[in-house]
Design an enzyme around this catalytic site. Sequence first.
Site, PDB file in Angstrom:
ATOM      1  CE  LYS A  27     -26.267  -9.957 -27.815  1.00 26.49           C
ATOM      2  NZ  LYS A  27     -27.273  -9.375 -26.507  1.00 26.49           N
ATOM      3  CE1 TYR A  34     -30.366 -14.541 -18.213  1.00 24.94           C
ATOM      4  CE2 TYR A  34     -29.356 -15.630 -20.213  1.00 24.94           C
ATOM      5  CZ  TYR A  34     -29.600 -14.359 -19.214  1.00 24.94           C
ATOM      6  OH  TYR A  34     -29.099 -13.065 -19.782  1.00 24.94           O
ATOM      7  CE1 TYR A  57     -31.095  -9.103 -20.717  1.00 26.87           C
ATOM      8  CE2 TYR A  57     -29.076  -8.771 -22.747  1.00 26.87           C
ATOM      9  CZ  TYR A  57     -30.086  -8.776 -21.238  1.00 26.87           C
ATOM     10  OH  TYR A  57     -28.494 -10.461 -21.405  1.00 26.87           O
ATOM     11  CG  ASP A 108     -27.564  -1.768 -25.302  1.00 25.96           C
ATOM     12  OD1 ASP A 108     -27.033  -2.198 -26.804  1.00 25.96           O
ATOM     13  OD2 ASP A 108     -27.994  -2.324 -24.500  1.00 25.96           O
TER      14      ASP A 108
HETATM   15  C1  LIG Z   1     -26.883  -8.825 -25.322  1.00 22.06           C
HETATM   16  C2  LIG Z   1     -26.861  -7.132 -25.090  1.00 22.06           C
HETATM   17  C3  LIG Z   1     -25.927  -6.978 -24.074  1.00 22.06           C
HETATM   18  C4  LIG Z   1     -25.745  -7.467 -23.243  1.00 22.06           C
HETATM   19  O1  LIG Z   1     -24.378  -8.714 -23.717  1.00 22.06           O
HETATM   20  P1  LIG Z   1     -23.909  -9.480 -23.453  1.00 22.06           P
HETATM   21  O2  LIG Z   1     -22.757  -9.680 -24.150  1.00 22.06           O
HETATM   22  O3  LIG Z   1     -24.334 -10.831 -22.785  1.00 22.06           O
HETATM   23  O4  LIG Z   1     -23.311  -9.283 -22.274  1.00 22.06           O
HETATM   24  C5  LIG Z   1     -26.619  -5.979 -24.102  1.00 22.06           C
HETATM   25  N1  LIG Z   1     -27.182  -4.905 -24.250  1.00 22.06           N
HETATM   26  C6  LIG Z   1     -28.098  -5.654 -25.759  1.00 22.06           C
HETATM   27  C7  LIG Z   1     -29.075  -4.960 -26.217  1.00 22.06           C
HETATM   28  C8  LIG Z   1     -28.085  -7.207 -25.768  1.00 22.06           C
HETATM   29  O5  LIG Z   1     -28.052  -7.467 -26.821  1.00 22.06           O
END
Ligand SMILES: *Cc1c(COP(=O)(O)O)cnc(C)c1O
Length: 427
Positions: free
Chosen positions: A279, A21, A149, A250
């Site tokens: 993550k 970014y 997100y 997610d």
């Molecule tokens: C960070 C994140 C993503 C994307 O993961 P990357 O490893 O950066 O591609 C997707 N969904 C959520 C909720 C996130 O916090």
Amino acid sequence: MQHHIPPDWFNLDNDFVWHPYSTFPSNNPIYAVKSADRTYITLADGRVLIDGMSSWWCAIHGYNVAELNQAITAQLDAMAHIMFGGLTHQPAAELAAELVRITPAPLTSVFFSDSGSVAVEVALKMAIQYWQAKGKTEKQAFISLHKGYHGDTFGAMSVCDPITGMHHLFSEVLAKNYFISSPNCPFNTNCQQDDLQELQHTLEQHHHRIAALILEPIIQGAGGMKFYSADFLQQASHLCRQFDVLLIADEIATGFGRTGKLFACEHAAISPDIMCVGKALTGGYMTLAATLSSKEISQCISAAAPGVFMHGPTFMANPLACSVANASIRLLLNSPWQENIQRIEQALEQGLRCCESLPAVNEVRVLGAIGVVELHKDVTMATIQQQFVDAGVWIRPFGKLVYLMPPYIISSTDIQKLCDAIYQVLQ
Ligand SMILES: *Cc1c(COP(=O)(O)O)cnc(C)c1O
């Protein structure tokens, strides 16, 4: 003020590296890191910072963790990598079994990938392929939440918040999906009748076109750091069932204890059809993510044309990453992690609440090991970043949000120092 001399390789970064970014070269300060140990980051110029970010929420055990180092070195002697098409290995098989064991009941199969965004792409593709297999070929769109997100790749972007997700830049190529307002009912409250109305209306009108609802359970992360009601999640899950729409959770940001439950879905006792993790999966050591799905989904996709799930990353189920993920989960589950998260929650509450009296601050909220100070206006990154570094802490705000997501092993004294730094800088 002391002059901090950068290392001699530092100009190579400025000349050749494009940061996330960012402009190229970066118009905001970039700091050179020499090493990281436990909850401390040592800069190349010798300064030591307390880590408040867990490296974008991944390093839950901190850095240079003996058990995790050992898992990687042991695996390195066996093999660093092997292709996953037609071959398998112990770290992947054991990790899949463990993920199925610790996630909500209906999730029985694990598809590995290399990043969270890709795990989301895989989830979206699975949902579409599932409905294709069921003969409902028109179910190809998704519902998602404002302030959501889900990653930076095209499929993931198409379900991110339409404003902060930069949809206008890519409007011609992004899939058109349905958006509903970010839930209005805060955590620990019940929803009112009309809190679910928008979702209900969207489902009533468009369910024949909708493959799945995708959301971040309980905590919307990078799209706004909002905490919402478990009741909303539960009712949304019921509505999905009612209208024959899949639920994709997610848990890339929320998974592995961050919200006080191992997975945030547990706050609402719901069972999603598909779940993404990433993550903190490897304790922040290596890049790895996974998409879990129910037997119903894996069987349906496998039974109908083309008879296979159409995805397969080159570095799928990398053995080093799977080994360190196994070690990280073991370390977490063998630790008193619930007490630890509670201790961090209390310390964040105590340390950040005073920020509410500052004129720049709109709201303070804390849940699990997450503390958020929401401002009235966007921060100026260049100046605020330098002020935090000068105060001896690593805190990386975005937009109106200054937040803490420290490693779970952080001491209460260091949490207080992080909170004090936020108070002083915002003052
Ligand atoms: C960070 C994140 C993503 C994307 O993961 P990357 O490893 O950066 O591609 C997707 N969904 C959520 C909720 C996130 O916090």
